[in-house]
Design a protein around this motif. Sequence first.
Motif, short mmCIF file in Angstrom:
data_model
loop_
_atom_site.label_atom_id
_atom_site.label_comp_id
_atom_site.label_asym_id
_atom_site.label_seq_id
_atom_site.Cartn_x
_atom_site.Cartn_y
_atom_site.Cartn_z
N PHE A 118 -45.61 37.26 -88.96
CA PHE A 118 -44.38 37.29 -88.17
C PHE A 118 -43.35 38.17 -88.87
CE2 PHE A 118 -46.29 33.17 -87.19
CZ PHE A 118 -46.27 33.18 -85.80
N HIS A 119 -42.48 38.76 -88.05
CA HIS A 119 -41.32 39.50 -88.57
C HIS A 119 -40.07 38.81 -88.02
CE1 HIS A 119 -39.14 42.91 -90.27
NE2 HIS A 119 -38.39 42.89 -89.16
N LEU A 120 -39.37 38.10 -88.89
CA LEU A 120 -38.20 37.32 -88.47
C LEU A 120 -37.03 37.58 -89.41
CD1 LEU A 120 -40.05 33.92 -87.88
CD2 LEU A 120 -39.07 35.35 -86.07
N TYR A 121 -35.86 37.85 -88.84
CA TYR A 121 -34.64 38.06 -89.62
C TYR A 121 -34.83 39.14 -90.69
CZ TYR A 121 -33.72 33.67 -87.33
OH TYR A 121 -33.58 32.69 -86.37
N GLY A 122 -35.58 40.18 -90.34
CA GLY A 122 -35.76 41.30 -91.25
C GLY A 122 -36.81 41.09 -92.31
N SER A 123 -37.57 39.99 -92.27
CA SER A 123 -38.58 39.72 -93.29
C SER A 123 -39.94 39.48 -92.65
CB SER A 123 -38.19 38.49 -94.13
OG SER A 123 -36.97 38.70 -94.79
N ASN A 124 -41.00 39.78 -93.39
CA ASN A 124 -42.36 39.57 -92.92
C ASN A 124 -42.93 38.30 -93.55
OD1 ASN A 124 -42.59 42.00 -91.35
ND2 ASN A 124 -42.75 43.13 -93.28
N TYR A 125 -43.71 37.54 -92.76
CA TYR A 125 -44.31 36.30 -93.24
C TYR A 125 -45.80 36.30 -92.88
CZ TYR A 125 -39.46 34.75 -93.59
OH TYR A 125 -38.13 34.65 -93.91
N SER A 126 -46.62 35.85 -93.83
CA SER A 126 -48.05 35.70 -93.62
C SER A 126 -48.40 34.23 -93.80
CB SER A 126 -48.84 36.56 -94.62
OG SER A 126 -50.23 36.43 -94.42
N VAL A 127 -48.86 33.59 -92.72
CA VAL A 127 -49.03 32.14 -92.69
C VAL A 127 -50.49 31.78 -92.43
CG1 VAL A 127 -48.27 30.00 -91.57
CG2 VAL A 127 -46.70 31.94 -91.74
N TYR A 128 -51.02 30.84 -93.23
CA TYR A 128 -52.32 30.26 -92.93
C TYR A 128 -52.13 29.20 -91.84
CZ TYR A 128 -56.32 27.13 -93.03
OH TYR A 128 -57.38 26.36 -92.65
N THR A 129 -52.94 29.24 -90.80
CA THR A 129 -52.81 28.24 -89.74
C THR A 129 -54.17 28.00 -89.08
OG1 THR A 129 -51.73 27.71 -87.61
CG2 THR A 129 -52.15 30.04 -88.07
N TYR A 130 -54.40 26.74 -88.74
CA TYR A 130 -55.64 26.40 -88.03
C TYR A 130 -55.39 25.18 -87.16
CZ TYR A 130 -60.55 26.28 -86.88
OH TYR A 130 -61.72 26.35 -86.18
N SER A 131 -56.02 25.19 -85.99
CA SER A 131 -55.91 24.08 -85.04
C SER A 131 -57.30 23.48 -84.83
CB SER A 131 -55.35 24.58 -83.70
OG SER A 131 -55.31 23.54 -82.75
N TYR A 132 -57.38 22.16 -84.99
CA TYR A 132 -58.65 21.44 -84.83
C TYR A 132 -58.66 20.73 -83.48
CZ TYR A 132 -59.37 22.15 -89.86
OH TYR A 132 -59.54 22.70 -91.11
N LEU A 133 -59.36 21.31 -82.52
CA LEU A 133 -59.50 20.70 -81.21
C LEU A 133 -60.40 19.46 -81.33
CD1 LEU A 133 -58.68 21.05 -78.24
CD2 LEU A 133 -60.76 22.38 -77.91
N CYS A 134 -60.06 18.43 -80.59
CA CYS A 134 -60.79 17.15 -80.57
C CYS A 134 -60.44 16.24 -81.74
CB CYS A 134 -62.30 17.33 -80.52
SG CYS A 134 -62.89 18.17 -79.03
N PHE A 135 -59.52 16.67 -82.61
CA PHE A 135 -59.10 15.84 -83.72
C PHE A 135 -57.68 15.29 -83.53
CE2 PHE A 135 -62.72 17.92 -85.59
CZ PHE A 135 -63.25 16.96 -86.45
#
Length: 495
Positions: free
Chosen positions: A230-247
């Motif tokens: 993401f690029h927010l408020y002039g800064s870049n962010y790299s985020v780990y994210t995962y969604s577990y369907l059925c959990f």
Amino acid sequence: MGLSWKQKVFLALLGTAVALGLTALILVLVEAVNILLPADTKFGIVFDAGSSHTSLFVYRWPVDKENGTGVVSQALACQVEGPGISSYASDPVQAGESLRGCLEEALALIPEAQHRGTPMFLGATAGMRLLSQKNSSQAEDIFAAVTRVLAGSPVDFQGAKLLHGQDEGAFGWITINYVLGLLIKYSFSGEWTRPLEGTLVGALDLGGASTQIAFVPGGPILDTSTQATFHLYGSNYSVYTYSYLCFGRDQMLSRLLAGLVQSPSASLVRHPCYHSGYRTTLPLASLYESPCVYSAAPQNLTQNLTVEGTGDPGACVMAIRELFNCSSAQDVGDCAFDRVYQPPLWGQFYAFSNFYYTFYFLNLTSRQSLGTANATVWNFCKEPWKLVEASYPGQERWLRDYCACGLYILTLLTEGYGFSEETWPSIEFRKQAGGTDIGWTLGYMLNLTGMIPAEAPAQWRAESYSVWAAGVVFLVLTLVSVLGAAAVQFFWPQD
């Protein structure tokens, strides 16, 4: 000596000219305010169409954006009556109609003059993901019905779509870090500043059909499919994210019960996660409606199933563990569960949605230790049903499930995500932060505002207005001066 009739007529004309000039000036200035000084607040509407219910949120932000991103706050939260839209598979029209009540509340809040410029979006999460897998045509009919209702409103409807699980987790991460002032905050010196690095927190979300984790790890993200940028408020962010369907909470409960059915012909199930003395009967077919239940369905789905509680937390935990697959993913290193890569946990975490609701009921939202949380849930599970019913009047709808949910959360966070006795205190269980509901919707709106064209800055509008107004005043005063000079020449002609 009295004035002649010509002089009286001239004075009347002069007075009329001055009055008309001043009136024109006032009218023009009022119009200038409307044109050059538009309302300094924009609005956005987001529907969160979850598996168990739908919520509407109205957000507002100043016209002047900070480093390209709006500074957004929550103006309204409205829960739609009835279940989630995925429940209307047999009556899709009603899915759209169910949204009208909250939509009317939103339209009443937003000034009518700003309706056309207000973006509106509906994001459907895990419940509709499951329906799309089960019956894609039914899911399409629901989206069509929802679109007909929302597109008919006076705001700028930008579509109803299925929100990807990764986006749900990542936008939840944006929300929590924004409301905590960890992306941008207003300093005492009157300036917007970015907090120091290393203060960002992770997000833990537990919905009805899925659960999400999102955080910025201390090292690189080795599996790019789990990375969001993401690029927010002039800064870049790299985020780990995962969604577990059925959990998610509801799907976990269904899978748990289905796993306890010993044989396709069984008519009685002894449930260790239900309190001793609890007994209920339900249609067997309801267990196998979800794609999350992988057990083979019996041939005779018309029979009923009787479920009796035994209040055995140890056996309950063993049954819950059967829902997880913690085989290692050697090709990418670390693994959480279900063969999914996860880098080592890093920093503080906020747990919301059903994480919060379950632990709030169990009085475990005050930073208690992992040992205390375990003991509290186990002791609650051992209480007989009659005592539980008497202790919590009016809460019968969810009461039987708090034992299973409490033990599931403990198992998910420790054996699934990898929190330990040492890292457990890094989790805060919250519903809101700074008066704002925590979830994916605000994060989505923050990201969306980066795509909305910026208005002219307030300083520019003020300067333009001042120059324009000064020009109008100059013209009017010039007119009055010319008429005044003519009057002097008329009354006191020079030799």
